[in-house]
Design a protein around this motif. Structure first.
Motif, PDB file in Angstrom:
ATOM      1  N   LEU A 150       0.823  -1.208   0.000  1.00 53.25           N
ATOM      2  CA  LEU A 150       0.000   0.000   0.000  1.00 53.25           C
ATOM      3  C   LEU A 150       0.855   1.256   0.000  1.00 53.25           C
ATOM      4  O   LEU A 150       0.614   2.193  -0.786  1.00 53.25           O
ATOM      5  N   ILE A 151       1.866   1.281   0.854  1.00 53.11           N
ATOM      6  CA  ILE A 151       2.761   2.445   0.901  1.00 53.11           C
ATOM      7  C   ILE A 151       3.487   2.604  -0.424  1.00 53.11           C
ATOM      8  O   ILE A 151       3.644   3.720  -0.944  1.00 53.11           O
ATOM      9  N   GLY A 152       3.915   1.496  -1.005  1.00 55.88           N
ATOM     10  CA  GLY A 152       4.575   1.553  -2.304  1.00 55.88           C
ATOM     11  C   GLY A 152       3.669   2.139  -3.369  1.00 55.88           C
ATOM     12  O   GLY A 152       4.096   2.975  -4.171  1.00 55.88           O
ATOM     13  N   PHE A 153       2.421   1.718  -3.373  1.00 54.69           N
ATOM     14  CA  PHE A 153       1.455   2.244  -4.347  1.00 54.69           C
ATOM     15  C   PHE A 153       1.300   3.755  -4.179  1.00 54.69           C
ATOM     16  O   PHE A 153       1.310   4.500  -5.163  1.00 54.69           O
ATOM     17  N   LEU A 154       1.167   4.217  -2.948  1.00 55.60           N
ATOM     18  CA  LEU A 154       0.994   5.647  -2.683  1.00 55.60           C
ATOM     19  C   LEU A 154       2.252   6.442  -3.027  1.00 55.60           C
ATOM     20  O   LEU A 154       2.166   7.559  -3.555  1.00 55.60           O
ATOM     21  N   VAL A 155       3.428   5.871  -2.733  1.00 54.77           N
ATOM     22  CA  VAL A 155       4.694   6.550  -3.038  1.00 54.77           C
ATOM     23  C   VAL A 155       4.854   6.741  -4.546  1.00 54.77           C
ATOM     24  O   VAL A 155       5.403   7.741  -5.006  1.00 54.77           O
ATOM     25  N   GLY A 156       4.349   5.788  -5.329  1.00 59.48           N
ATOM     26  CA  GLY A 156       4.422   5.917  -6.779  1.00 59.48           C
ATOM     27  C   GLY A 156       3.369   6.841  -7.347  1.00 59.48           C
ATOM     28  O   GLY A 156       3.632   7.603  -8.284  1.00 59.48           O
ATOM     29  N   LEU A 157       2.173   6.811  -6.777  1.00 56.73           N
ATOM     30  CA  LEU A 157       1.040   7.547  -7.335  1.00 56.73           C
ATOM     31  C   LEU A 157       1.005   9.016  -6.927  1.00 56.73           C
ATOM     32  O   LEU A 157       0.769   9.896  -7.765  1.00 56.73           O
ATOM     33  N   VAL A 158       1.240   9.314  -5.652  1.00 57.36           N
ATOM     34  CA  VAL A 158       1.054  10.678  -5.137  1.00 57.36           C
ATOM     35  C   VAL A 158       1.942  11.722  -5.825  1.00 57.36           C
ATOM     36  O   VAL A 158       1.450  12.792  -6.211  1.00 57.36           O
ATOM     37  N   PRO A 159       3.264  11.476  -6.014  1.00 61.35           N
ATOM     38  CA  PRO A 159       4.068  12.502  -6.713  1.00 61.35           C
ATOM     39  C   PRO A 159       3.559  12.810  -8.118  1.00 61.35           C
ATOM     40  O   PRO A 159       3.537  13.973  -8.522  1.00 61.35           O
ATOM     41  N   GLN A 160       3.138  11.770  -8.849  1.00 57.55           N
ATOM     42  CA  GLN A 160       2.588  12.005 -10.186  1.00 57.55           C
ATOM     43  C   GLN A 160       1.305  12.831 -10.099  1.00 57.55           C
ATOM     44  O   GLN A 160       1.072  13.727 -10.917  1.00 57.55           O
ATOM     45  N   LEU A 161       0.484  12.553  -9.103  1.00 59.12           N
ATOM     46  CA  LEU A 161      -0.775  13.267  -8.915  1.00 59.12           C
ATOM     47  C   LEU A 161      -0.530  14.723  -8.570  1.00 59.12           C
ATOM     48  O   LEU A 161      -1.160  15.630  -9.119  1.00 59.12           O
ATOM     49  N   VAL A 162       0.408  14.982  -7.682  1.00 62.83           N
ATOM     50  CA  VAL A 162       0.722  16.360  -7.257  1.00 62.83           C
ATOM     51  C   VAL A 162       1.283  17.173  -8.420  1.00 62.83           C
ATOM     52  O   VAL A 162       0.920  18.348  -8.613  1.00 62.83           O
ATOM     53  N   LEU A 163       2.138  16.554  -9.223  1.00 63.55           N
ATOM     54  CA  LEU A 163       2.790  17.277 -10.323  1.00 63.55           C
ATOM     55  C   LEU A 163       1.869  17.551 -11.506  1.00 63.55           C
ATOM     56  O   LEU A 163       2.234  18.291 -12.424  1.00 63.55           O
ATOM     57  N   LEU A 164       0.672  16.983 -11.494  1.00 65.49           N
ATOM     58  CA  LEU A 164      -0.286  17.268 -12.560  1.00 65.49           C
ATOM     59  C   LEU A 164      -0.596  18.754 -12.646  1.00 65.49           C
ATOM     60  O   LEU A 164      -0.897  19.281 -13.722  1.00 65.49           O
ATOM     61  N   ASN A 165      -0.507  19.434 -11.514  1.00 71.51           N
ATOM     62  CA  ASN A 165      -0.802  20.877 -11.470  1.00 71.51           C
ATOM     63  C   ASN A 165       0.134  21.667 -12.384  1.00 71.51           C
ATOM     64  O   ASN A 165      -0.191  22.802 -12.766  1.00 71.51           O
ATOM     65  N   TYR A 166       1.299  21.105 -12.719  1.00 70.51           N
ATOM     66  CA  TYR A 166       2.287  21.847 -13.492  1.00 70.51           C
ATOM     67  C   TYR A 166       2.239  21.582 -14.985  1.00 70.51           C
ATOM     68  O   TYR A 166       2.888  22.300 -15.753  1.00 70.51           O
ATOM     69  N   TRP A 167       1.497  20.538 -15.408  1.00 64.80           N
ATOM     70  CA  TRP A 167       1.471  20.286 -16.848  1.00 64.80           C
ATOM     71  C   TRP A 167       0.100  19.900 -17.416  1.00 64.80           C
ATOM     72  O   TRP A 167      -0.118  20.001 -18.605  1.00 64.80           O
ATOM     73  N   LEU A 168      -0.821  19.480 -16.571  1.00 65.10           N
ATOM     74  CA  LEU A 168      -2.119  19.033 -17.083  1.00 65.10           C
ATOM     75  C   LEU A 168      -2.998  20.234 -17.448  1.00 65.10           C
ATOM     76  O   LEU A 168      -3.128  21.153 -16.661  1.00 65.10           O
TER      77      LEU A 168
END
Length: 202
Positions: A184-202
């Motif tokens: 679970l922690i691994g899944f969140l560690v992979g997903l959350v940074p990508q989700l946060v950085l969406l603000n800069y390119w999406l």
């Protein structure tokens, strides 16, 4: 039979492949015109840096007895490979992927950098987050973001990714490589940074 199938899933969807798969997926889906020589050069460079170089470094570390297996079963074994991976991703961001040229891939790799740094900190704290889940979750979030960004239908890919992520999690549990919390922690560690950085390119 099931044991070998689940073990094969762990090897086929190895974390080393996920950054490269993200690049290939982007080039296969982007509606933007990117010269073929540029695409080939990016894929070639990233293949060398994210697959060939880490494999060579692994054999070097194994030779000097800093790691015992490709699985990196202990948190102590993980520290040096993760530090090396941070340096490799940083090199890619500086020399291969330009923010102005391909912002989507730049931020994808920036997310990978943050995920790797987080995994390194957790390893220093003696927590073994699943690197398989980190890689698959990061790629999954990037694929979903691209479908929104370019307004393309990739429902089939998303459904397949759900199946693959479930298979990876099941295989890691079956092989007793991780427990539920580490997955679970691994899944969140992979997903959350990508989700946060969406603000800069999406």
């Amino acid at each position: 039979m099931i044991h070998y199938l689940l073990k094969s899933i762990s090897y086929i969807f190895h974390p080393l492949l996920m950054p490269l798969l993200g690049v290939i997926f982007y080039f296969s889906k982007t509606p933007r015109f990117i010269p073929e020589p540029v695409m080939k050069a990016k894929v070639f460079s990233i293949t060398i840096l994210t697959i060939i170089l880490p494999i060579l470094l692994y054999f070097l570390l194994k030779t000097i007895k800093r790691v015992e297996s490709l699985e990196l079963k202990t948190t102590r074994e993980r520290i040096i490979p993760l530090i090396l991976n941070v340096l490799i991703i940083f090199l890619i961001l500086k020399r291969v992927l330009s923010h102005d040229e391909i912002p989507e891939l730049y931020y994808f790799y920036l997310g990978i950098l943050f995920s790797t740094l987080t995994c390194l900190v957790l390893a220093i704290l003696r927590f073994k987050a699943s690197i398989h889940m980190i890689g698959s979750a990061g790629f999954f979030m990037f694929a979903v973001a691209l479908s929104i960004h370019f307004k393309i239908n990739i429902n089939g890919t998303i459904a397949l990714m759900f199946v693959i992520i479930g298979g990876i999690a099941t295989s890691r549990l079956h092989l007793k490589a991780h427990n539920n919390a580490e997955l679970l922690i691994g899944f969140l560690v992979g997903l959350v940074p990508q989700l946060v950085l969406l603000n800069y390119w999406l």
